[in-house]
Design a protein around this motif. Structure first.
Motif, PDB file in Angstrom:
ATOM      1  N   SER A   1       0.828  -1.211   0.000  1.00  0.00           N
ATOM      2  CA  SER A   1       0.000   0.000   0.000  1.00  0.00           C
ATOM      3  C   SER A   1       0.863   1.263   0.000  1.00  0.00           C
ATOM      4  CB  SER A   1      -0.945  -0.002   1.201  1.00  0.00           C
ATOM      5  OG  SER A   1      -0.372   0.689   2.277  1.00  0.00           O
ATOM      6  N   SER A   2       0.394   2.256  -0.746  1.00  0.00           N
ATOM      7  CA  SER A   2       1.157   3.499  -0.889  1.00  0.00           C
ATOM      8  C   SER A   2       1.308   4.207   0.448  1.00  0.00           C
ATOM      9  CB  SER A   2       0.459   4.429  -1.878  1.00  0.00           C
ATOM     10  OG  SER A   2       0.425   3.837  -3.147  1.00  0.00           O
TER      11      SER A   2
ATOM     12  N   PRO B   1      10.722   0.948  -8.222  1.00  0.00           N
ATOM     13  CA  PRO B   1       9.541   1.404  -8.966  1.00  0.00           C
ATOM     14  C   PRO B   1       8.275   1.555  -8.125  1.00  0.00           C
ATOM     15  CG  PRO B   1      10.719  -0.231 -10.243  1.00  0.00           C
ATOM     16  CD  PRO B   1      11.385  -0.179  -8.909  1.00  0.00           C
ATOM     17  N   SER B   2       7.978   0.602  -7.268  1.00  0.00           N
ATOM     18  CA  SER B   2       6.741   0.679  -6.482  1.00  0.00           C
ATOM     19  C   SER B   2       6.719   1.919  -5.592  1.00  0.00           C
ATOM     20  CB  SER B   2       6.598  -0.550  -5.579  1.00  0.00           C
ATOM     21  OG  SER B   2       6.138  -1.625  -6.334  1.00  0.00           O
TER      22      SER B   2
ATOM     23  N   ALA C   1       4.831   9.389  -6.471  1.00  0.00           N
ATOM     24  CA  ALA C   1       4.209  10.164  -7.559  1.00  0.00           C
ATOM     25  C   ALA C   1       2.710  10.331  -7.304  1.00  0.00           C
ATOM     26  CB  ALA C   1       4.444   9.468  -8.893  1.00  0.00           C
ATOM     27  N   ALA C   2       2.087   9.292  -6.763  1.00  0.00           N
ATOM     28  CA  ALA C   2       0.631   9.307  -6.611  1.00  0.00           C
ATOM     29  C   ALA C   2       0.188   9.763  -5.225  1.00  0.00           C
ATOM     30  CB  ALA C   2       0.074   7.910  -6.895  1.00  0.00           C
TER      31      ALA C   2
ATOM     32  N   ASP D   1      -1.373  11.553  -2.461  1.00  0.00           N
ATOM     33  CA  ASP D   1      -2.340  12.656  -2.514  1.00  0.00           C
ATOM     34  C   ASP D   1      -2.583  13.251  -1.121  1.00  0.00           C
ATOM     35  OD1 ASP D   1      -3.623  10.526  -1.467  1.00  0.00           O
ATOM     36  OD2 ASP D   1      -5.411  10.645  -2.720  1.00  0.00           O
TER      37      ASP D   1
ATOM     38  N   ARG E   1       1.675  16.635   1.545  1.00  0.00           N
ATOM     39  CA  ARG E   1       2.838  16.113   0.810  1.00  0.00           C
ATOM     40  C   ARG E   1       3.735  17.270   0.366  1.00  0.00           C
ATOM     41  NH1 ARG E   1       1.486  13.991  -5.055  1.00  0.00           N
ATOM     42  NH2 ARG E   1       3.692  14.395  -5.306  1.00  0.00           N
TER      43      ARG E   1
ATOM     44  N   ILE F   1       7.552  14.438 -10.974  1.00  0.00           N
ATOM     45  CA  ILE F   1       6.435  13.482 -10.976  1.00  0.00           C
ATOM     46  C   ILE F   1       6.499  12.622 -12.244  1.00  0.00           C
ATOM     47  CG2 ILE F   1       3.915  13.250 -11.089  1.00  0.00           C
ATOM     48  CD1 ILE F   1       3.676  15.665  -9.318  1.00  0.00           C
TER      49      ILE F   1
ATOM     50  N   ARG G   1       6.850   8.597 -12.317  1.00  0.00           N
ATOM     51  CA  ARG G   1       5.805   7.790 -12.950  1.00  0.00           C
ATOM     52  C   ARG G   1       6.397   6.907 -14.044  1.00  0.00           C
ATOM     53  NH1 ARG G   1       1.826  11.559 -14.220  1.00  0.00           N
ATOM     54  NH2 ARG G   1       3.178  12.129 -15.940  1.00  0.00           N
ATOM     55  N   ALA G   2       7.302   7.481 -14.851  1.00  0.00           N
ATOM     56  CA  ALA G   2       7.902   6.707 -15.940  1.00  0.00           C
ATOM     57  C   ALA G   2       8.750   5.556 -15.388  1.00  0.00           C
ATOM     58  CB  ALA G   2       8.752   7.614 -16.822  1.00  0.00           C
TER      59      ALA G   2
ATOM     60  N   CYS H   1       8.293   4.091 -12.497  1.00  0.00           N
ATOM     61  CA  CYS H   1       7.366   3.116 -11.916  1.00  0.00           C
ATOM     62  C   CYS H   1       6.738   2.259 -13.013  1.00  0.00           C
ATOM     63  CB  CYS H   1       6.294   3.854 -11.115  1.00  0.00           C
ATOM     64  SG  CYS H   1       5.006   2.781 -10.493  1.00  0.00           S
TER      65      CYS H   1
ATOM     66  N   GLU I   1      -0.187  -3.839 -10.426  1.00  0.00           N
ATOM     67  CA  GLU I   1       0.029  -2.925  -9.312  1.00  0.00           C
ATOM     68  C   GLU I   1      -0.671  -1.602  -9.607  1.00  0.00           C
ATOM     69  OE1 GLU I   1       4.144  -2.715  -8.071  1.00  0.00           O
ATOM     70  OE2 GLU I   1       3.857  -0.668  -7.402  1.00  0.00           O
TER      71      GLU I   1
ATOM     72  N   ARG J   1      -1.271   2.467  -8.234  1.00  0.00           N
ATOM     73  CA  ARG J   1      -0.804   3.542  -7.343  1.00  0.00           C
ATOM     74  C   ARG J   1      -1.676   4.757  -7.550  1.00  0.00           C
ATOM     75  NH1 ARG J   1       1.868   1.486  -3.426  1.00  0.00           N
ATOM     76  NH2 ARG J   1       3.273  -0.129  -4.140  1.00  0.00           N
ATOM     77  N   GLY J   2      -2.126   5.338  -6.464  1.00  0.00           N
ATOM     78  CA  GLY J   2      -2.889   6.583  -6.561  1.00  0.00           C
ATOM     79  C   GLY J   2      -4.350   6.354  -6.912  1.00  0.00           C
TER      80      GLY J   2
ATOM     81  N   THR K   1       1.114  -1.751 -14.487  1.00  0.00           N
ATOM     82  CA  THR K   1       1.112  -0.735 -13.432  1.00  0.00           C
ATOM     83  C   THR K   1       0.154   0.383 -13.820  1.00  0.00           C
ATOM     84  OG1 THR K   1       3.479  -1.184 -13.259  1.00  0.00           O
ATOM     85  CG2 THR K   1       2.606   0.600 -11.913  1.00  0.00           C
TER      86      THR K   1
ATOM     87  N   VAL L   1      -0.858   4.136 -12.634  1.00  0.00           N
ATOM     88  CA  VAL L   1      -0.452   5.224 -11.739  1.00  0.00           C
ATOM     89  C   VAL L   1      -1.378   6.413 -11.968  1.00  0.00           C
ATOM     90  CG1 VAL L   1       1.456   6.637 -10.890  1.00  0.00           C
ATOM     91  CG2 VAL L   1       1.946   4.472 -12.024  1.00  0.00           C
ATOM     92  N   GLY L   2      -2.049   6.827 -10.928  1.00  0.00           N
ATOM     93  CA  GLY L   2      -2.907   8.016 -11.008  1.00  0.00           C
ATOM     94  C   GLY L   2      -2.259   9.152 -10.248  1.00  0.00           C
ATOM     95  N   THR L   3      -1.836  10.183 -10.960  1.00  0.00           N
ATOM     96  CA  THR L   3      -1.294  11.385 -10.324  1.00  0.00           C
ATOM     97  C   THR L   3      -2.245  12.529 -10.684  1.00  0.00           C
ATOM     98  OG1 THR L   3       0.079  11.746 -12.263  1.00  0.00           O
ATOM     99  CG2 THR L   3       1.101  10.627 -10.408  1.00  0.00           C
ATOM    100  N   PRO L   4      -2.158  13.660  -9.982  1.00  0.00           N
ATOM    101  CA  PRO L   4      -3.083  14.748 -10.284  1.00  0.00           C
ATOM    102  C   PRO L   4      -3.044  15.119 -11.774  1.00  0.00           C
ATOM    103  CG  PRO L   4      -1.881  15.239  -8.293  1.00  0.00           C
ATOM    104  CD  PRO L   4      -1.280  13.987  -8.855  1.00  0.00           C
TER     105      PRO L   4
ATOM    106  N   TRP M   1       8.012  -1.860 -23.186  1.00  0.00           N
ATOM    107  CA  TRP M   1       7.193  -1.090 -22.241  1.00  0.00           C
ATOM    108  C   TRP M   1       6.154  -0.335 -23.056  1.00  0.00           C
ATOM    109  CZ3 TRP M   1       8.813   4.416 -20.658  1.00  0.00           C
ATOM    110  CH2 TRP M   1       7.822   5.021 -19.881  1.00  0.00           C
TER     111      TRP M   1
END
Lengths: 236, 373
Positions: free
Chosen positions: A89-90, A130-131, A137-138, A140, A144, A152, A156-157, A159, B287, B289-290, B321, B323-326, B361
């Protein structure tokens, strides 16, 4: 005995995990020596484990209770900790680096990232697999640290691709620039949240290396301090 | 009993049904009070006159107020209970100053008028209020006759005959109101059930149309393949044919996944295609994230399509994977698979594919319209 060999102690309540880690560490070049392993945290404080360069700590230590207190105490004693855990978990990942863990590696990330994390930790350096990169990056959390968009993007890239060279290519930057962005993001996290000796060392190292200017950090921390006024339940 | 949430519509239905009865009761009360003129004819009997005028005025005020309320489609406010006390007080006053022996006689004008005035005030309430009021009224009348009046057989007959009209008829109107209220409850429930049925039908029709549209998409790609399989015009030994089958199988799984209400449709679809790859012996790791916002189906499909394609050619391992970022949702797969055509995503979704050693990728990235906080 070669003094340059990195030593580590494994704290994990699954018997099979230390065996696997030992195999990975033996196969690493140069090898890493596992001096002790145990299911109890005491092995990191007494016997051969007390002198190990790195503590590899499984977070789900005591029957479902997460070993945050153990992690905090190790950091207060300036031990270098790599958290190696099933928990992906993040929130947990962010909390561990906030408590001063130098790396947070999930168990399905394999030997490549664990070995890299142990090597970095032995020198008091962070490693962002990566995780953890995705978790940062995520993140929220309203408190933060503010990360610039390029940091970011880099997180993200890394990860998503799990390859620094592919991540760098996709962003049109060099691998070393990508690493700088990731490291800078990581140092911003080190300058935020709870003070911990390992985090202070990371910040000092980043400034020494010219990775970040002191103004970068002070701008970041003062912004955070202002924000924290509204969040009294987060201990300083 | 009606549920609290339906009380408003029930009130409306009840008002509609009780409207006619209310009007009838008002008409009777006004007639009883004004038309027979028993009051005016006996003005000379009343000594003194003022208690009768006061009582008459009180009852007339209630009738007038009810007329206004009916015209305005309003129910009696809380003042109802004060008005009830006032008319009962008026009855006591009127009776107290009647000449001896006049109770239940033609001069006792309020004997007949009180019941209907009470019916006006209590029609919208439980029947028991009206029953209790009429019972008290009747008891007072009987007591008065027995105590002060000459309890002759004529007077007692008058009392019995009068009671039928003054107590019985208003009571009957109250019972009619009760029956109508019960009808209103049933009518309201029926109308709500009809409304629910209409809503359910509309939803079902929409879901069906949506499903038809999605299956139409599937027929375009899977249809020719299934036909070729049926006609044995496709060589199943060929790698290309096997890949086409694998891709269509994954698509179908994805389509079926769209119909269920999983917590996160994006992850659910990816899980489904991961299952398909898993059956081919590919080790798949997923996986997330976010967080990310809910997205339109075309966007979600554009995000998953390149991933599904890459997975269909994966040989031994794949790592997905999300990934959710703003402001950005990024869906990635790293697998030992063939490169994916990056023109796939359409305008809103950017697809990127890079290969290194034996790994590829693939990233599908959607920049959400909302600006990052």
């Amino acid at each position: 005995m070669d003094d340059n060999v990195i030593t580590a102690v494994v704290i994990d309540d699954h018997e099979v995990i230390p065996v696997g880690i030992r195999v990975w560490c033996d196969e690493a070049k140069p090898p890493i020596r596992i001096v002790d392993h145990a299911t109890k945290i005491s092995a990191a404080w007494t016997g051969p484990g007390a002198q190990a360069h790195v503590v590899i700590l499984d977070l789900g230590l005591q029957h479902g209770r997460q070993a945050f207190n153990e992690l905090r105490r190790l950091n207060e004693s300036r031990r270098h900790v790599v958290v190696f855990t099933q928990d992906a978990s993040s929130k947990t990942a962010i909390k561990c680096i906030d408590l001063g863990a130098l790396a947070y590696v999930t168990k399905n990330e394999g030997p490549q990232h664990l070995v890299a994390a142990i090597r970095a930790a032995a020198q008091g350096l962070s490693y962002t697999p990566p995780s953890l990169s995705g978790a940062i990056a995520a993140d929220d959390d309203p408190n933060r640290p503010q990360l610039p968009p390029r940091e970011i993007d880099a997180l993200r890239a890394w990860c998503g691709s799990r390859s620094k060279s592919m991540a760098a290519r996709s962003l049109g930057i060099s691998v070393s620039t990508l690493e700088t962005y990731i490291e800078r993001a990581r140092v911003r996290y080190a300058s935020a949240g709870r003070p911990a000796p390992t985090k202070a060392a990371l910040m000092a190292r980043a400034i020494e290396d010219g990775l970040m200017g002191i103004e970068d950090l002070s701008a970041n921390t003062s912004e955070l301090d202002t924000k924290r006024i509204g969040a009294p339940d987060k201990p300083a | 009993m009606p549920k609290p949430s339906t009380s408003e519509s029930l009130e409306r239905t009840t008002r509609q049904l009780l409207g006619g009865l209310r009007l009838a009761v008002l008409a009777i009360a006004a007639t009883v009070l004004l038309l027979p003129l028993s009051f005016i004819r006996h003005l000379h009997v009343y000594q003194p006159l003022w208690p009768q005028l006061l009582a008459y005025g009180t009852l007339l005020a209630v009738v007038a107020a009810e007329s206004v309320l009916i015209v305005r489609h309003r129910a009696w406010p809380v003042i109802r209970w004060a008005a009830l006390a006032a008319v009962f007080g008026a009855a006591l006053l009127s009776r107290a100053f009647l000449p001896a022996g006049a109770t239940v006689s033609a001069a006792d004008w309020i004997f007949g008028a009180l019941g209907w005035t009470a019916a006006i005030l209590l029609l919208g309430r439980s029947l028991w209020y009206l029953v209790a009021f009429l019972a008290i009224h009747e008891t007072c009348t009987v007591v008065k006759v027995l105590v002060t009046g000459p309890a002759t057989s004529d007077v007692l007959l008058n009392l019995a005959a009068g009671s039928l009209g003054t107590i019985g008829y208003p009571l009957a109107s109250g019972m009619a109101a009760l029956a109508l209220r019960r009808v209103a409850v049933a009518a309201d429930r029926a109308s709500q059930q009809a409304e629910q049925a209409r809503t359910a039908n509309a939803i079902e029709a929409e879901v069906h149309a949506h499903r038809q549209r999605r299956f139409a998409d599937l027929y375009e790609s899977a249809g020719p393949l299934l036909q070729a399989l049926a006609e044995r015009t496709i060589d199943l030994e060929a790698t290309d044919a096997q890949h086409r089958c694998a891709v269509e199988a994954a698509r179908m799984r994805r389509l079926f996944a769209e119909t269920d209400t999983a917590a996160d449709p994006l992850v659910h679809e990816l899980t489904q295609s991961a299952d398909v790859a898993g059956r081919k012996g590919v080790v798949v790791d997923l996986e997330t994230r976010g967080i990310w916002p809910e997205m339109p189906v075309p966007i979600r499909r554009a995000l998953t399509e390149p991933i599904v394609k890459a997975m269909s050619t994966a040989i031994s391992e794949a790592r997905i994977t999300v990934v959710g970022t703003p402001g950005v949702v990024s869906v990635n797969v790293v697998a030992d698979c063939a490169p994916v055509d990056t023109a796939d995503g359409g305008s809103a979704v950017r697809v990127n594919s890079l290969s290194e050693d034996r790994f590829t990728w693939v990233e599908a990235q959607w920049t959400t319209t909302s600006s990052p906080p």
